[in-house]
Structure formats: structure tokens, C-alpha cells
Write an enzyme that holds these catalytic residues in place. Structure first.
Site: not given
Ligand SMILES: CC(C)(COP(=O)(O)OP(=O)(O)OC[C@H]1O[C@@H](n2cnc3c(N)ncnc32)[C@H](O)[C@@H]1OP(=O)(O)O)[C@@H](O)C(=O)NCCC(=O)NCCS
Length: 210
Positions: A138, A147
Site C-alpha cells: 500500500h 523496473h
Molecule cells: C548489482 C549488479 C548490477 C552489479 O553488477 P556489476 O556492476 O557487473 O558488478 P560486479 O559483478 O562487478 O560486482 C561488484 C561486486 O558486487 C558484488 N555483487 C554483485 N551483485 C551482487 C548481489 N546481487 N548481491 C551481493 N553482492 C553482489 C560482487 O560479488 C562484487 O563483489 P567484490 O567486489 O567483492 O568481488 C548485478 O550483480 C545484479 O545483481 N544485477 C541484477 C540483475 C537483475 O536482477 N535483473 C533483473 C532482470 S529481470
């Protein structure tokens, strides 16, 4: 014959949106894919390649209704602006299997997938995506071109600013505010408000990038 909807986009997100529109009884005539090739159909809908077809279908074939089915918030906003400036009306694609309170205010060009629930007095901005199984409780305020990915859970009185992306399975406790253009990593749990323009991840969510 009545013209159907033009869907801008021809990828995975577009497949889901075409099927949402069909489930609403709306006919989809074309998808517009990128100019550098790709599949010829999108769940059975012919794909025209290149953004120039957005204008051509409007000016030469008098299509009036469009839906922008692009997952990237920024690109969705850009292509929606283009479609509107060319005279299209942006329709909504809302699953009959979503549960939306009658007091919810919806903008235009919104996608709400199956299993999503949106509760009393919330507001969903133009071009937002409330993805599969997400719950928005709510009095939430969801901004423009946001998104909310599958299985997110927003408690009551949560605000999400324009252009933000909440990754799959995020949870947000009541009364928190998430700024504009924020990226929340998959599975994050937000227990304190998040400022504009940052990437935050984890449980509890911590900022990893400005
Ligand atoms: C957050 C996110 C955007 C980061 O992506 P990125 O910029 O490529 O970052 P990296 O993969 O280089 O990660 C950077 C750090 O964050 C950490 N990290 C990334 N995503 C994380 C998450 N979801 N939860 C916890 N830690 C995360 C990585 O382990 C890394 O840690 P480190 O520096 O200690 O090694 C991506 O991991 C993510 O979670 N995207 C969500 C996608 C999604 O759900 N889309 C929906 C589609 S319908």
C-alpha cells in the site's frame, strides 16, 4: 481492418509483453527489432528491423498504438519519447493474472506481469515494469521508467525514484525511499533509504558504486 499495437522491442522482454497484450485481447501486428538483424518473428509476431519502422508505420500505415518492450530503463525511456513525438499513444500491458487494487493510479506504457500484486493507494509511473510475482504494497510511489524485477517485495509506503532498477528478489522494508537511477543488486534487502545514482547490493543493502 483495425490496426493492432506496434511493439518496440523483439527480445525476451518483448516476448513476455506480446503475450501480456494477447492475454488482454489486444492484437499485436509488428515488433520492431534492432537494425543489426535478429529473429524474423517474436512469439509469432513479424519483426521489422530498424527504428525507422516506428516512424514509417505511424506515417505511412497510420498505426496509433505502441508499447515499448525494452528492459533497459534508459533505452525504454528514449524510444518511448520517440514514439510519442511521432504521435503514438502508449498502451499498457497488464496481465489478467496480476492483482491490482482499484485505488492504484497507473501511468501509461506500463508492463505488469503475471502474479504481480499492487495494493491500495499506490501509484505506478509511466513506463514502469512490475515484473513477474513482484509485490508492491500500500501507498508506494513507483517513479517513471522504473523496473521492479521478478519476486521483489516492497512493503508499504516505499518510494522508488525515476529510472531505478530493483534486481530480482529485492526486499524493501516500510517507509524507505530509493532515489533516482539506483541499481539494487539481486536479492538485496533495503533497510535504510538509498540516495540517487548509486548501485547497492547485499543484506542489508550497502552502496558499492556511486
Ligand atoms: C548489482 C549488479 C548490477 C552489479 O553488477 P556489476 O556492476 O557487473 O558488478 P560486479 O559483478 O562487478 O560486482 C561488484 C561486486 O558486487 C558484488 N555483487 C554483485 N551483485 C551482487 C548481489 N546481487 N548481491 C551481493 N553482492 C553482489 C560482487 O560479488 C562484487 O563483489 P567484490 O567486489 O567483492 O568481488 C548485478 O550483480 C545484479 O545483481 N544485477 C541484477 C540483475 C537483475 O536482477 N535483473 C533483473 C532482470 S529481470
Amino acid at each position: 481492418m483495425k490496426k493492432g499495437v506496434v511493439v518496440v522491442g523483439a527480445g525476451g522482454h518483448a516476448k513476455v509483453c506480446v503475450e501480456l497484450l494477447r492475454a488482454m485481447g489486444v492484437q499485436v501486428d509488428y515488433c520492431i527489432g534492432s537494425g543489426d538483424g535478429g529473429a524474423e518473428t517474436c512469439v509469432g509476431v513479424p519483426v521489422l528491423h530498424g527504428d525507422e519502422h516506428i516512424r514509417r508505420l505511424r506515417e505511412e500505415e497510420n498505426y496509433q498504438d505502441a508499447f515499448v518492450a525494452i528492459g533497459s530503463n534508459r533505452l525504454r525511456e528514449k524510444l518511448a519519447g520517440k514514439a510519442v513525438s511521432q504521435g503514438y499513444r502508449l498502451v499498457n500491458a497488464i496481465s489478467p493474472l496480476a492483482v491490482i487494487s482499484p485505488s492504484v493510479r497507473l501511468g501509461g506504457g506500463i508492463a505488469i506481469m503475471a502474479g504481480a500484486t499492487i495494493n491500495a493507494d499506490s501509484a505506478i509511473g509511466d513506463l514502469a515494469i512490475i515484473n513477474t510475482g513482484a509485490t508492491v504494497d500500500h501507498d508506494c510511489r513507483i517513479g517513471r521508467a522504473v523496473h521492479i524485477a521478478p519476486q521483489c517485495g516492497l512493503a508499504g509506503n516505499v518510494t522508488v525514484g525515476d529510472g531505478s532498477m530493483l534486481g530480482i528478489g529485492c526486499k524493501v522494508i516500510p517507509e524507505q525511499s530509493i532515489g533516482n537511477n539506483v541499481v539494487l543488486g539481486a536479492g538485496s534487502v533495503v533497510i535504510a533509504s538509498i540516495p540517487d545514482g548509486v548501485t547497492a547490493v547485499g543484506v542489508p543493502a550497502r552502496i558499492i558504486r556511486q
